[in-house]
Design a protein around this motif. Sequence first.
Motif, PDB file in Angstrom:
ATOM      1  N   GLU A  62      16.141  47.724  67.962  1.00 29.89           N
ATOM      2  CA  GLU A  62      16.895  46.935  68.944  1.00 29.89           C
ATOM      3  C   GLU A  62      18.323  46.777  68.451  1.00 29.89           C
ATOM      4  O   GLU A  62      18.559  46.612  67.256  1.00 29.89           O
ATOM      5  N   GLY A  66      20.384  43.025  72.035  1.00 32.05           N
ATOM      6  CA  GLY A  66      19.259  43.151  72.956  1.00 32.05           C
ATOM      7  C   GLY A  66      19.548  43.962  74.201  1.00 32.05           C
ATOM      8  O   GLY A  66      18.690  44.068  75.080  1.00 32.05           O
ATOM      9  N   LEU A  67      20.738  44.565  74.300  1.00 29.29           N
ATOM     10  CA  LEU A  67      21.052  45.392  75.469  1.00 29.29           C
ATOM     11  C   LEU A  67      20.264  46.688  75.461  1.00 29.29           C
ATOM     12  O   LEU A  67      19.975  47.260  76.528  1.00 29.29           O
ATOM     13  N   ALA A 124      17.257  47.773  77.769  1.00 30.68           N
ATOM     14  CA  ALA A 124      16.463  46.552  77.665  1.00 30.68           C
ATOM     15  C   ALA A 124      17.143  45.436  78.445  1.00 30.68           C
ATOM     16  O   ALA A 124      16.876  44.250  78.236  1.00 30.68           O
ATOM     17  N   ASP A 125      18.037  45.834  79.348  1.00 22.45           N
ATOM     18  CA  ASP A 125      18.817  44.892  80.132  1.00 22.45           C
ATOM     19  C   ASP A 125      19.156  45.568  81.461  1.00 22.45           C
ATOM     20  O   ASP A 125      19.356  46.792  81.513  1.00 22.45           O
ATOM     21  N   THR A 128      22.439  47.572  81.358  1.00 26.40           N
ATOM     22  CA  THR A 128      22.318  48.849  80.654  1.00 26.40           C
ATOM     23  C   THR A 128      21.580  49.863  81.514  1.00 26.40           C
ATOM     24  O   THR A 128      21.954  51.037  81.580  1.00 26.40           O
ATOM     25  N   TYR A 179      18.330  38.701  88.815  1.00 24.49           N
ATOM     26  CA  TYR A 179      19.192  37.892  87.945  1.00 24.49           C
ATOM     27  C   TYR A 179      19.407  36.496  88.541  1.00 24.49           C
ATOM     28  O   TYR A 179      19.346  35.479  87.825  1.00 24.49           O
ATOM     29  N   THR A 184      18.822  35.542  84.061  1.00 21.22           N
ATOM     30  CA  THR A 184      19.089  36.454  82.948  1.00 21.22           C
ATOM     31  C   THR A 184      18.964  37.894  83.419  1.00 21.22           C
ATOM     32  O   THR A 184      18.278  38.174  84.410  1.00 21.22           O
ATOM     33  N   THR A 185      19.643  38.789  82.702  1.00 18.82           N
ATOM     34  CA  THR A 185      19.517  40.220  82.991  1.00 18.82           C
ATOM     35  C   THR A 185      18.690  40.927  81.924  1.00 18.82           C
ATOM     36  O   THR A 185      18.432  42.116  82.028  1.00 18.82           O
ATOM     37  N   SER A 186      18.290  40.193  80.898  1.00 22.53           N
ATOM     38  CA  SER A 186      17.502  40.771  79.812  1.00 22.53           C
ATOM     39  C   SER A 186      16.077  41.036  80.268  1.00 22.53           C
ATOM     40  O   SER A 186      15.459  40.197  80.938  1.00 22.53           O
ATOM     41  N   PHE A 187      15.530  42.193  79.920  1.00 24.16           N
ATOM     42  CA  PHE A 187      14.146  42.495  80.277  1.00 24.16           C
ATOM     43  C   PHE A 187      13.201  41.437  79.715  1.00 24.16           C
ATOM     44  O   PHE A 187      12.317  40.937  80.420  1.00 24.16           O
ATOM     45  N   VAL A 257       9.063  44.435  82.283  1.00 28.01           N
ATOM     46  CA  VAL A 257       9.837  43.395  82.977  1.00 28.01           C
ATOM     47  C   VAL A 257       8.967  42.615  83.946  1.00 28.01           C
ATOM     48  O   VAL A 257       9.023  41.381  84.011  1.00 28.01           O
TER      49      VAL A 257
END
Length: 477
Positions: A62, A66-67, A124-125, A128, A179, A184-187, A257
Amino acid sequence: MLDITSILMTVAPELWLALAGLIGVLLGAIFGERFNSLSFKFGALALFAAAALAALHFGGGEAFGGLVRTNTFVNFAKVITFVLAGVALIISEGFLKRHETIRYEYSLLIIFASLGMGIILSAADLMTLYMGIETLSLSSYVLAAFHRDSARSSEAGLKYFVLGALASGMLLYGASLVYGFTGTTSFAGIAEAGVTTGALFGMVLMIVGLAFKISAAPMHVWTPDVYEGAPTPVVAFFASAPKMASTVVFANVLFTVFGSAIDQWQIIVSIIAGLSMIIGSVGALVQTNIKRLLGYSSIANVGYALVAVAAGQEFGAAALLTFSTIYAVTSLGLFAAVLAMRRRGGMVEGISELGGLARNKPVLAVTLSVLIFSIAGLPPFGGFFGKFEVLRAGLEAGLVPLAILVVISSVISLGYYLKLIKIMWFDEPTERFERVDMSVMGTVVLCSVVAGVVFMVFISELGTGGWATFAAAGLLR
């Protein structure tokens, strides 16, 4: 501070491809047309090196806050994807020389498209993911229209661009809804937040956008036209490397996700899988153009892959990797066979033009037959084991109607696959075949051996209990 070790463990192949692409641009600007032929060797070596880097850092990691995050599941797909892209680039050179369209930009577009594939596999985002999809898509649009003096190629590029822009818009709108309702946009963050009613709408739109990228029905309408109009080596690339990458990304997004909402998306994916299998199989029956036929065949095969996705992470992840690998290798071999065949009037594209192939080019006829039997899923060839893994995953997940559709669709597909065999081996030749491009012929032979023999003998090493199972276990880490 940036953790260089973590970055290299995670995205070393993508960093290398970005660097190789920029070096290629510089060399092209300096040497111009003198770099045209050399660029294909340069690009292929860059892609094979990227595959080696993905294999070297197979465990993943990673980076960038975290992207990006990789594991064995996506790195397995990276290795196969980059190797297929490199082979697709090698077999393109002869075709482009004959049509006087060889330019170094082609190799660079393949490199940047592969960079996009690497980014979406590492994503992972949501940001990305979208960046990678656009990198892949923009390169693909240009590749489809690369033969700019051909009206068919220009039309293919335009159709792909317009419909692709619509799909990208739907994907982006869906991502914005997810989102907005999860914050959040993080998986990982989205998975922890859970899927609310509003986020479900976003998930559906994202599924629609991603389904376009893998040419799943009913978002498949671009596929036959683009396959027919785009230059054959470009279609060979589309049908192998991006197909493998996009299918794995589709599964990765749903598994990681939206895993908690499997009861909701399983129904949607099942419907898409069923439509893809039926529309692809029935649509191919009436085709007279080889490339359009293989385009509809790809839609049906995406349906088989989606059965594994619908089965969920526990039952379907390993089956998806097994089936997608076998299909991608076989598909590249089939299009390489189309590239290898020429008549005095140009490329062989009509099904009827295959007449007399067994008498004039027996080695090509045998290898092409092996590839056709494999993609049709006939035992004991590799494609049979891929479909068997998908069928088993569907049954284990309780998706009996989908499993029945897999069998029905496979039986329907025999209608057009066996028609090709009949024409090659029993019909009279319509015109004499020209000399085969041996560099492409080598790829056809290699793919047929892999699809017909290697996968058959070593399927236990790839499928359940083998590398695919080991790679799929990475989703749990």
